[in-house]
Design a protein around this motif. Structure first.
Motif, mmCIF file in Angstrom:
data_model
loop_
_atom_site.group_PDB
_atom_site.id
_atom_site.type_symbol
_atom_site.label_atom_id
_atom_site.label_comp_id
_atom_site.label_asym_id
_atom_site.label_seq_id
_atom_site.Cartn_x
_atom_site.Cartn_y
_atom_site.Cartn_z
ATOM 1 N N SER A 1 54.419 -10.090 -30.607
ATOM 2 C CA SER A 1 54.060 -11.335 -31.273
ATOM 3 C C SER A 1 53.714 -11.057 -32.732
ATOM 4 C CB SER A 1 52.861 -11.976 -30.575
ATOM 5 O OG SER A 1 51.701 -11.178 -30.773
ATOM 6 N N ALA A 2 53.379 -12.113 -33.464
ATOM 7 C CA ALA A 2 53.005 -11.956 -34.868
ATOM 8 C C ALA A 2 51.750 -11.108 -35.021
ATOM 9 C CB ALA A 2 52.803 -13.326 -35.501
ATOM 10 N N LYS A 3 50.920 -11.040 -33.966
ATOM 11 C CA LYS A 3 49.709 -10.216 -33.991
ATOM 12 C C LYS A 3 49.940 -8.835 -33.376
ATOM 13 C CE LYS A 3 46.458 -14.095 -33.920
ATOM 14 N NZ LYS A 3 45.293 -14.713 -33.220
ATOM 15 N N ASP A 4 51.201 -8.466 -33.216
ATOM 16 C CA ASP A 4 51.597 -7.159 -32.679
ATOM 17 C C ASP A 4 51.133 -6.942 -31.245
ATOM 18 O OD1 ASP A 4 53.293 -5.934 -34.443
ATOM 19 O OD2 ASP A 4 51.700 -5.107 -35.676
ATOM 20 N N LYS A 5 51.073 -7.998 -30.466
ATOM 21 C CA LYS A 5 50.769 -7.890 -29.052
ATOM 22 C C LYS A 5 52.080 -7.906 -28.265
ATOM 23 C CE LYS A 5 46.310 -8.088 -29.688
ATOM 24 N NZ LYS A 5 45.454 -6.887 -29.464
ATOM 25 N N PRO A 6 52.265 -6.972 -27.315
ATOM 26 C CA PRO A 6 53.495 -6.989 -26.517
ATOM 27 C C PRO A 6 53.556 -8.240 -25.645
ATOM 28 C CG PRO A 6 51.951 -5.334 -25.693
ATOM 29 C CD PRO A 6 51.381 -5.842 -26.967
ATOM 30 N N VAL A 7 54.682 -8.946 -25.705
ATOM 31 C CA VAL A 7 54.819 -10.199 -24.955
ATOM 32 C C VAL A 7 55.998 -10.175 -23.987
ATOM 33 C CG1 VAL A 7 53.650 -11.618 -26.673
ATOM 34 C CG2 VAL A 7 56.111 -11.192 -26.900
ATOM 35 N N CYS A 8 56.804 -9.126 -24.024
ATOM 36 C CA CYS A 8 57.868 -8.984 -23.029
ATOM 37 C C CYS A 8 58.383 -7.555 -23.056
ATOM 38 C CB CYS A 8 59.019 -9.961 -23.286
ATOM 39 S SG CYS A 8 60.160 -9.442 -24.588
ATOM 40 N N LYS A 9 58.998 -7.140 -21.968
ATOM 41 C CA LYS A 9 59.637 -5.829 -21.951
ATOM 42 C C LYS A 9 60.742 -5.813 -20.905
ATOM 43 C CE LYS A 9 56.643 -3.386 -18.655
ATOM 44 N NZ LYS A 9 55.798 -2.191 -18.443
ATOM 45 N N GLY A 10 61.693 -4.930 -21.127
ATOM 46 C CA GLY A 10 62.787 -4.755 -20.183
ATOM 47 C C GLY A 10 63.353 -3.358 -20.332
ATOM 48 N N SER A 11 63.916 -2.812 -19.269
ATOM 49 C CA SER A 11 64.453 -1.451 -19.315
ATOM 50 C C SER A 11 65.789 -1.394 -18.594
ATOM 51 C CB SER A 11 63.475 -0.458 -18.685
ATOM 52 O OG SER A 11 63.250 -0.777 -17.325
ATOM 53 N N SER A 12 66.569 -0.384 -18.938
ATOM 54 C CA SER A 12 67.867 -0.193 -18.297
ATOM 55 C C SER A 12 68.266 1.271 -18.399
ATOM 56 C CB SER A 12 68.937 -1.082 -18.949
ATOM 57 O OG SER A 12 69.006 -0.844 -20.345
ATOM 58 N N GLU A 13 69.141 1.688 -17.500
ATOM 59 C CA GLU A 13 69.659 3.058 -17.482
ATOM 60 C C GLU A 13 71.155 3.016 -17.758
ATOM 61 O OE1 GLU A 13 67.627 5.663 -17.102
ATOM 62 O OE2 GLU A 13 65.915 4.300 -16.862
ATOM 63 N N HIS A 14 71.643 3.991 -18.542
ATOM 64 C CA HIS A 14 73.048 3.996 -18.933
ATOM 65 C C HIS A 14 73.617 5.403 -18.810
ATOM 66 C CE1 HIS A 14 72.581 -0.061 -20.683
ATOM 67 N NE2 HIS A 14 71.387 0.383 -21.043
#
Length: 519
Positions: free
Chosen positions: A456-469
């Motif tokens: 966010s604008a306050k540098d708070k994590p608001v989402c995440k996702g991961s993947s393997e390749h």
């Protein structure tokens, strides 16, 4: 990052022992033919040990005109033949102009060194911290407007290692960022007492060093960390249980290996001029090569000290001096003006627990040599294959990815770029030449882990996702110049203003990052 607790004091360091990379002190190349019945086999091993060496005169000024014949190298007391020699002139910036304004420009400097100034706000009393900050301001005032080497300013606090100013040659930019930075109060200094209660601070300090090493692996030249602060607290060997002591020493050794692997030298500056704790004398046979704790050399004066890591990485420990700004200047100068020597040991050892002492001298009188005082042999190929067969430690993967994702440090172990194609749709590209490919039945393959985190604008994590390749090639992996590009979909919330992609090479552990502002 792992944290210790008072009722389980060694949990933090058991975690470090599991998370840190395998020891890598020197590069070993081995060729071992398959055994044949009735025929003796020949095992050939070649080690190349490289050592960065700073030489100063009696006034502390760098001596830059020495030749290969002026140096002598001994390992465990045995003279060694210098096979490789590089003078300080070969480690210079390619231009006198301002080449670097951010970490994105570091590919312009070739093999030139960089300086990383770190303010230690977790181990340093507030009054000493104020003194250190003032000294840093005075040091910067004496420097040219365009700094000679790219310089970054970091801080480590109770909760994180973070960036005050990214790599730059613009002195004014660092001064402005330092002026805006409000230091964190070191509450852990007074929260508990006793050696076991000090482990969380020790863990945080080691974690910051490893994070710096991992983030800077893509910089070709030497990385000189000038650590302004007390560093992790000394541990009294006589008052520490043996099992905890072993975990602590293993963690420090593994952290040191990570620094050496990334070509990081540590210069420590203790701003406390009245501290009665004895500081190891690097002119004597101490540091990592001293002491008697299972031959690790981590003990000095009956205690495990932060300053011992300086000698082990080719840096220096400065202390008990009222002129802290001059010590900072000395650390930067000593790190930037160095010779590089390489030799093949006359006696090869595979014992990872046996420390091998290095002693370097020069023929010119009135000089002082600063270099790492030894190394632990690297992991043998057989041991490395055994670890690879066992598979990666899931905790280490999570630690590497999450630490990099939640940081503002630019990780350049891999060259990573990202583009937003449409809402929630991105492409992530990785330069193939930096990836470590491993043999497969048909060609070579590489495995990559990708983590995306929105802020966010306050540098708070608001989402995440991961993947393997997984990628494969039948070409010559030694000369790959292409990029691997993957499509990554992320469910980006409306509150997100930026997104960070972190890519980790599963085989080598190298990490790269890319940041994007979200449209």
């Amino acid at each position: 990052m792992a944290q210790g607790t008072q009722d389980k004091p060694n949990v933090s360091f058991r975690r470090w022992a599991a998370l840190l990379l395998l020891p890598v002190g020197v590069k070993a190349v081995a060729q071992q033919p398959a055994p044949t019945d009735g025929i003796a086999t020949l095992s050939v091993k070649t080690q190349l040990v490289t050592v960065d060496v700073t030489v100063n005169d009696t006034n502390g000024h760098p001596v830059l005109d020495l030749g290969k014949a002026d140096f002598a190298v001994r390992e465990n007391g045995t003279p060694q033949r210098i096979r490789y020699f590089s003078p300080p002139s070969e480690h210079r910036m390619p231009s006198t102009g301002e080449l670097v304004r951010s970490s994105a420009d570091l590919n312009k400097i070739g093999g030139a060194p960089v300086s990383i100034l770190v303010l230690d706000e977790i181990n340093t009393p507030f009054t000493d911290m104020s003194m250190a900050r003032g000294a840093l301001e005075r040091y910067l005032k004496t420097q040219p407007e365009i700094l000679t080497e790219p310089t970054a300013l970091f801080f480590v606090s109770n909760s994180k290692l973070d960036v005050i100013e990214d790599y730059t040659q613009n002195k004014a930019a660092i001064q402005a960022a330092l002026k805006k930075h409000f230091p964190d109060y070191p509450w852990q200094l007074t929260a508990n007492s006793g050696d076991m209660a000090l482990l969380p601070r020790m863990s945080r300090t080691l974690g910051a060093l490893v994070q710096i090493a991992e983030a800077a692996r893509g910089i070709k030249g030497r990385k000189n960390v000038v650590w302004v602060g007390k560093g992790f607290p000394s541990i009294d060997v006589s008052q520490t249980p043996p099992d905890s002591l072993q975990v602590i020493t293993d963690a420090i050794k593994r952290s040191t290996f990570a620094l050496l692997e990334s070509k990081v030298s540590l210069f420590t500056i203790d701003p406390s001029t009245l501290d009665p704790t004895p500081i190891l004398d690097q002119e004597s046979d101490s540091g990592m090569a001293a002491g008697d704790l299972n031959g690790t050399g981590l003990v000095f004066g009956g205690a495990i000290q932060f300053q011992s890591m300086a000698g082990a990485t080719g840096g220096h420990a400065y202390a008990m001096n009222n002129f802290i700004d001059q010590e900072i200047a000395s650390g930067v100068s000593d790190g930037a003006n160095y010779y590089e020597l390489g030799y093949s040991p006359t006696q090869v050892s595979d014992d990872p627990a046996k420390y091998r002492k290095i002693a370097i001298s020069v023929t010119r009188p009135g000089t002082k040599v600063i270099a790492r005082d030894g190394y632990f042999p690297s992991t043998t190929p057989a041991a490395a294959e055994k670890v690879a067969a066992a598979g990666e430690d899931l905790d280490q993967v999570k630690f590497d990815l999450s630490t990099a994702a939640l940081s503002k440090l630019a990780y350049n172990g891999l060259a990573v770029t990202a583009q937003e194609k449409s809402a929630g749709q991105f492409t992530v590209s990785i330069a193939a030449e930096a990836i470590e490919w491993r043999e497969a039945p048909q060609g070579h393959i590489a495995e990559l882990s990708v983590l995306a985190v929105c802020f966010s604008a306050k540098d708070k994590p608001v989402c995440k996702g991961s993947s393997e390749h997984t990628a494969s090639t039948t070409g010559d992996v030694a000369h790959l110049k292409s990029e691997l590009t993957y499509k990554v979909a992320v469910d980006v919330p409306s509150s997100a203003t930026r997104i960070r992609f972190v890519v980790r090479d599963v085989t080598s552990g190298k990490v790269g990052s890319a940041d994007l502002k979200i449209r």
